[in-house]
Design an enzyme around this catalytic site. Structure first.
Site, PDB file in Angstrom:
ATOM      1  N   SER A  34       8.108  -0.548  -4.659  1.00 23.10           N
ATOM      2  CA  SER A  34       6.722  -0.838  -5.061  1.00 23.10           C
ATOM      3  C   SER A  34       6.144   0.178  -6.033  1.00 23.10           C
ATOM      4  O   SER A  34       5.189  -0.134  -6.727  1.00 23.10           O
ATOM      5  CB  SER A  34       5.815  -0.881  -3.826  1.00 23.10           C
ATOM      6  N   ASP A 324      -4.179   2.173  -1.812  1.00 24.62           N
ATOM      7  CA  ASP A 324      -4.074   1.621  -0.457  1.00 24.62           C
ATOM      8  C   ASP A 324      -3.337   2.641   0.399  1.00 24.62           C
ATOM      9  O   ASP A 324      -3.035   3.744  -0.080  1.00 24.62           O
ATOM     10  CB  ASP A 324      -3.438   0.212  -0.450  1.00 24.62           C
ATOM     11  N   HIS A 327       0.049   3.537  -1.440  1.00 21.05           N
ATOM     12  CA  HIS A 327       0.276   3.571  -2.893  1.00 21.05           C
ATOM     13  C   HIS A 327      -0.835   4.288  -3.649  1.00 21.05           C
ATOM     14  O   HIS A 327      -2.008   4.117  -3.321  1.00 21.05           O
ATOM     15  CB  HIS A 327       0.404   2.138  -3.421  1.00 21.05           C
TER      16      HIS A 327
END
Ligand SMILES: *[C@@H]1O[C@H](CO)[C@@H](O)[C@H](O)[C@H]1NC(C)=O
Length: 349
Positions: A34, A324, A327
């Site tokens: 990610s 978040d 991240h």
């Protein structure tokens, strides 16, 4: 006078023509998780997605793309710093094709890891499958550019890998399978073996410029701090030590591969120290919060839990290191990208 004019015209011609044909790095080709997935997970069935608000609210046009941030991710900024393009598209995104991928593409998938067992957890794209997509990309590229130009492009492109955090946090420390098989130092070795073989395979396929990222201080991700509530939400030292240990081993594998594979140049951007510095001194970088994330309460929300109806989401993500619970914000991504472009990646510019 005439000669000067001709010289000037040649100079202008070179300025205009050079970037397309002989830029030092004509494309950035990305593999990983990610940290560098611009939306491949949008195209697969997994619960790990971010192609909805408030993700992307500071991206071009305020659009959610599947990037796990409020804006761009580090590889976008790296591509831009190399004078290529401001955002790297996802290989599986049907809006793009080989014409776009000539100047950079990402095969990354949020939630994946070096270990096949990691990508199984959330049914995302396994690392080996990213390699399969890369081979498919190569054959499309040859069809589009012809063999010689494609080979030249591949050897000049920067192949960038950013992966590994999920192997520990989503897999090893969450499920008993790997942790009952391996003590953590042996698991590190197992992962590094996979990393080394991946780079050997890239080399066989023509890559000559490779950057493989080390691990961040993963014990300081807000989600991990939340689970450490008994210790005042401090960073989990054990996880940070694993990251440091892993990075030392990865660096020595990189050194060995540089000796083994003639004509290759592999570097290891190490995000550990810079990110920890930011987390320990957020105000030095203009941040006000390093412990919790912008989205939702900041303690645990990510993916579908990071929802636009959540009334707790912060209004200015630039005040936060994390977007978040897992991240970084776009601002953090920019600072990290700027740092590696000026240090480890400088050899390629
Ligand atoms: C992961 O799975 C692929 C496909 O089944 C297999 O080829 C590969 O060897 C596996 N990797 C490891 C390290 O077991």
């Amino acid at each position: 006078m005439a000669i000067k004019a001709v010289t000037f015209l040649i100079f202008v011609y070179l300025l205009v023509e050079m970037p397309g044909i002989s830029a030092m790095v004509p494309a950035v080709i990305v593999f990983g998780d990610s940290t560098v997935d611009p939306g491949n997970n949008n195209q697969i069935s997994t619960v790990l997605k971010s192609n909805f608000a408030p993700y992307g609210r500071d991206y071009f046009g305020g659009q959610p793309t599947g990037r796990f941030s409020n804006g761009r991710i580090a590889t976008d900024f790296i591509s831009e710093a190399f004078g290529i393009k401001p955002a790297i598209p996802a290989y599986l995104d049907p809006k793009y094709d080989i014409k776009d991928f000539v100047t950079g593409v990402s095969f990354a998938s949020a939630g994946t890891g070096y270990d096949n067992a990691t990508s199984d957890v959330l049914s995302v794209i396994p690392f080996w499958k990213e390699m399969e997509y890369y081979k498919e990309y190569q054959s499309k590229l040859r069809g589009y550019l012809g063999n010689d130009k494609a080979n030249q492009l591949l050897s000049e492109s920067l192949h960038l890998l950013s992966i590994g955090t999920n192997d520990f946090l989503e897999n090893y420390y969450t499920f008993p399978t790997r942790s009952s098989q391996y003590p953590v130092d042996k698991y590190e070795d197992f992962l590094i073996g996979i990393a080394g073989n991946f780079i050997r395979e890239l080399y066989k396929l023509g890559a000559r410029k490779v950057a493989i990222s080390g691990l961040p201080p993963m014990g300081c991700l807000p989600l991990e701090r939340t689970t450490n509530i008994m210790h005042g939400s401090a960073c989990i030292e054990e996880y940070n030590n694993v990251a440091k240990d892993f990075n030392v081993k990865l660096q020595s594998t990189v050194d060995e591969l540089n000796r083994e594979l003639g004509g290759i140049r592999i570097v290891m951007p190490n995000p550990y120290d810079k990110l920890l510095e930011m987390i320990q001194n957020p105000s030095l970088f203009g941040f006000q919060n390093a412990e919790t994330a912008c989205c939702g309460t900041g303690f645990f929300e990510m993916s579908y839990l990071c929802d636009r109806m959540n009334p707790f989401t912060c209004s200015d993500a630039n005040k936060y290191i994390f977007w978040d619970s897992f991240h970084p914000t776009e601002k953090t991504n920019f600072i990290m990208a700027d740092h590696v472009v000026k240090t480890t990646l400088a050899v390629f510019r």
